[in-house]
Write an enzyme that holds these catalytic residues in place. Sequence first.
Site: not given
Ligand SMILES: [Zn+2]
Length: 423
Positions: A172, A174-175, A230, A248, A301, A356, A379
């Site tokens: 992703h 922006r991470e 993203r 992802n 992430h 989720y 994360e």
């Molecule tokens: Zn991510």
Amino acid sequence: MKLLCALLVFVASASAVKNYAGYQVLRVVPHDMEQLQRLHDLYNLLQDTVDFWKEPTRLNQPVDIMIGPNLVKDVKLELSRRDLDFSIYVEDIQTNIDNERCTDCVNAKAGFNYNIYHSADEISQWVTAMATDYSIVTEINIGKSHEGRDIKAIKISSGGRKRVIYIQGGIHAREWISPATMMYMANEMVTNYGVDSAVTDMVDNYDWYIVPSLNVDGYAYSWTNDRMWRKNRQPAFSLPSCVGTDLNRNYPYKWGGIGASPNPCSETFYGDAPLSGRETSVVHKWLQRFSGNIALFIDFHNYSQLWLYPWGYTHDKDIRQPHKDLQHALAIKATDALKVPYGTEYFVGMSGPDMYPAAGASEDYGYATLRVSYSYIVELRDEGNYGFLIPESLIEPSGIETFEALKVLGNDPLPKGPPIPVV
Ligand SMILES: [Zn+2]
């Protein structure tokens, strides 16, 4: 004239960067099942129009919603109408973007500066430089991205052919803390090999392949045009005016299921077909050479401080997953070590049921498609003070603590355990 042209190009590219002045992040915390249901309903209604930094998961877990200035009033009204209390979590996103960079950190150290974020080009050059400087490093050119950039891996190996640990960051765009942490950890491994016995052993135990920035086009775009980008930069085949696949959600296992969107304009668009994303496809083909030989797979992430294992595609905790106890125990060991330097707490659990569901995501791909017994999606920092905009001053703490976890993993025998089911 040349100078004028250069200046005009500079002005044009500078003005092309999206400004986030007036953008806010609202936080809603569901305290009972009814509130959680109302949040899910709101998510289903708004997911294609506003950007959920954190979508509804379970009780007492915050939901973070980024809203542009033109929608702030409407979304706040909608929340009130649904009797959902919210707080303004980020008052002005542009202010956080401006504060992300540490101006006096540039040139703070001789050599490569691991305490600042680096552009896509700089990361690419860094891989080459590491291979030039260290005999245990090899530069791997995996293939080309949609826009023709090199997708690179750094291989760290002390020789021979060992079982593989495969790590990827930056899927992703922006991470940014993800590629920065990958680079920090790779440098720790290389510079402490032969110095620190735990590091020497982790390098002698496994062949390490680290892709610091898998979504290299998206990452570049998040520097030049839109800090909050993203997805990748591939126009959807079905609707070319919408750019970007959520890589992802593009992995083949259970592709197109819950938590992934068929709408090409959505932030979670699952792509035109399984592995239709150029970058997921290229890396998948390359990973086939390690078939059956990958001991550990991690996709890094941010944000939320989570260490999650399959299944990710379902709410159902009872679907057969024979490695869950092994994966859970190892993740606890890793996150216990991670906590030591700064007290940073991670939640460990099964991705879909405990957080989720997201079908077509990396942890299920690592487990079910690549058949890796230990497959995780992590994360990184933080729990939301900065979200995707982790200030550069926190790169080093993130690198230091995550490397403690990696050392534990690299010093574990990683037994294969039972056969991975085909379900
Ligand atoms: Zn991510």
